[in-house]
Design a protein around this motif. Structure first.
Motif, PDB file in Angstrom:
ATOM      1  N   GLY A  56      71.208 -20.917  63.974  1.00  0.00           N
ATOM      2  CA  GLY A  56      71.002 -19.370  63.896  1.00  0.00           C
ATOM      3  C   GLY A  56      70.463 -19.164  62.533  1.00  0.00           C
ATOM      4  O   GLY A  56      71.165 -18.066  61.801  1.00  0.00           O
ATOM      5  N   ASP A  57      69.962 -19.895  61.777  1.00  0.00           N
ATOM      6  CA  ASP A  57      69.717 -19.763  60.358  1.00  0.00           C
ATOM      7  C   ASP A  57      68.624 -18.611  60.338  1.00  0.00           C
ATOM      8  O   ASP A  57      67.405 -18.584  60.708  1.00  0.00           O
ATOM      9  N   THR A  58      69.039 -17.464  59.669  1.00  0.00           N
ATOM     10  CA  THR A  58      68.245 -16.343  59.500  1.00  0.00           C
ATOM     11  C   THR A  58      67.665 -16.139  58.230  1.00  0.00           C
ATOM     12  O   THR A  58      66.945 -15.150  57.975  1.00  0.00           O
ATOM     13  N   LYS A  59      67.865 -16.670  57.315  1.00  0.00           N
ATOM     14  CA  LYS A  59      67.483 -16.853  56.027  1.00  0.00           C
ATOM     15  C   LYS A  59      65.930 -16.695  55.868  1.00  0.00           C
ATOM     16  O   LYS A  59      65.197 -15.911  54.993  1.00  0.00           O
ATOM     17  N   THR A  60      65.078 -17.440  56.723  1.00  0.00           N
ATOM     18  CA  THR A  60      63.667 -17.535  56.559  1.00  0.00           C
ATOM     19  C   THR A  60      63.015 -17.477  57.805  1.00  0.00           C
ATOM     20  O   THR A  60      61.852 -17.212  58.002  1.00  0.00           O
ATOM     21  N   VAL A  61      63.889 -16.993  59.096  1.00  0.00           N
ATOM     22  CA  VAL A  61      63.336 -16.908  60.278  1.00  0.00           C
ATOM     23  C   VAL A  61      63.854 -15.514  60.955  1.00  0.00           C
ATOM     24  O   VAL A  61      64.956 -15.295  60.730  1.00  0.00           O
ATOM     25  N   THR A  62      62.981 -14.698  61.324  1.00  0.00           N
ATOM     26  CA  THR A  62      63.217 -13.289  61.761  1.00  0.00           C
ATOM     27  C   THR A  62      62.677 -13.220  63.158  1.00  0.00           C
ATOM     28  O   THR A  62      61.608 -13.337  63.412  1.00  0.00           O
ATOM     29  N   THR A  63      63.544 -12.657  63.872  1.00  0.00           N
ATOM     30  CA  THR A  63      63.334 -12.839  65.386  1.00  0.00           C
ATOM     31  C   THR A  63      62.617 -11.185  65.519  1.00  0.00           C
ATOM     32  O   THR A  63      63.078 -10.015  65.320  1.00  0.00           O
TER      33      THR A  63
END
Length: 343
Positions: A56-63
């Protein structure tokens, strides 16, 4: 990274994956495997989204969106941003379609393996598609249950619908020229998008002369036997999407569509069948009422316009539209000077 064995890599897998990508590989601790283009950016993008899927790494990935078993992501990287689409393979028979690269009614047309193949075929034949950097797969019992496609982010591009709404008369004419050029390229390449719409044709905001690009190619048919029929269906739908279904404008749109059909398909590509399909697709939503794939891949096509219209009008989305006036089996509409008359 860990590579699978050569046997595991080859056995049963679609030829398109073996021709265009390295792999499959796995990142340590991951239950996803990846087919990668020979590109550092591909490996970087795959590693970032793999980490997101695991932790769930959201630092570089946006849903960006989640809908109907599909999730859309934007991946940010020092090497540029990327677009990613995760596809759930349901029903389970699509897992076999994805594993073997089959595109048919039984095993599905819109799995990730099909989209990779169609996207690369479109780009190869027309140069108006988009490259693919990698395909990820989550396996169960050796079969993919989820797939994830990664492409470069189209920075500075917007969809045709938004561009058309914002454009003045001159800008709209330019967009129509470029849309016609794309449909011409598809006609010559014997390709029918089958999901063509305002959102799946992309326009550069930085170069007013840049050719349009077609995206979202999962349902595409690349073995068209009836290119004139395919062209008529695509012209009608696009003009309906761009201009709407105003009855007062229909004769003008019909004349515009016939002129475009003649320029793309030639004199032989304008006949009672294409006239009928232009009129129907300008007025009605057809996707739920007939198989366009069967039409464009048939050895020959013979359309009964009034009977087909009756079938189409059974849909609630079409019932409130005035009926077409028919002269025997083809539409009888007044020839008016089209608002857009070509080059």
């Amino acid at each position: 990274m860990m590579f699978t064995t050569a046997t595991g890599r080859r056995l049963g897998r679609p030829d398109v994956l073996q021709r265009h990508f390295h792999g499959p590989i796995r990142f340590p601790g991951s239950d996803w495997q990846w087919w990668l283009a020979d590109d550092d950016a591909a490996r970087d993008a795959a590693e970032r989204i793999d980490r997101h899927l695991r932790a769930g790494d959201t630092k570089t990935v946006t849903t960006l969106r989640e809908r109907k078993g599909r999730s859309i992501f934007r991946i940010q990287s020092e090497q540029g941003d990327f677009f990613a689409k995760e596809i759930a393979l349901r029903p389970s028979r699509k897992c076999f379609g994805a594993f073997f690269g089959l595109q048919n009614r039984l095993f599905g047309y819109d799995h990730g393996s099909a989209e990779v193949d169609n996207t690369l075929t479109l780009n190869d034949r027309t140069h108006q598609g988009h490259e693919v950097l990698c395909l990820g797969e989550r396996l169960r019992a050796g079969l993919p249950t989820r797939q994830l496609l990664i492409q470069p982010w189209l920075e500075g591009w917007i969809n045709l619908g938004d561009a058309f709404q914002a454009a003045d008369e001159h800008g709209r004419r330019s967009l129509l020229y470029r849309m016609e050029a794309l449909l011409k390229a598809m006609h010559d390449a014997r390709i029918c998008h089958l999901d063509i719409n305002n959102g799946n044709l992309m326009v550069s905001t930085q170069d007013g002369e840049a050719p349009l690009r077609a995206i979202d190619c999962a349902k595409m048919e690349t073995r068209v036997t009836q290119p004139a029929v395919s062209t008529a269906l695509q012209i009608g739908k696009m003009l309906r999407e761009l201009y709407g279904r105003d009855e007062a404008d229909l004769a003008t749109r019909y004349a515009q569509a016939r002129a475009m059909q003649r320029r793309i398909a030639g004199a032989d590509g304008v006949n009672e069948t294409t006239d009928t399909l232009l009129a129907l697709s300008l007025r009605y939503r057809l996707s739920k009422s007939l198989s366009r794939r069967k039409l464009v891949t048939a050895p020959c096509v013979n359309i009964d316009g009034p009977a087909l219209e009756k079938c189409v009008r059974a849909s609630k989305k079409n019932a409130d539209v005035p009926v077409i006036v028919w002269a025997q089996d083809h539409p009888a509409m007044a020839d008016e000077v089209p608002a857009y008359s070509g080059h």
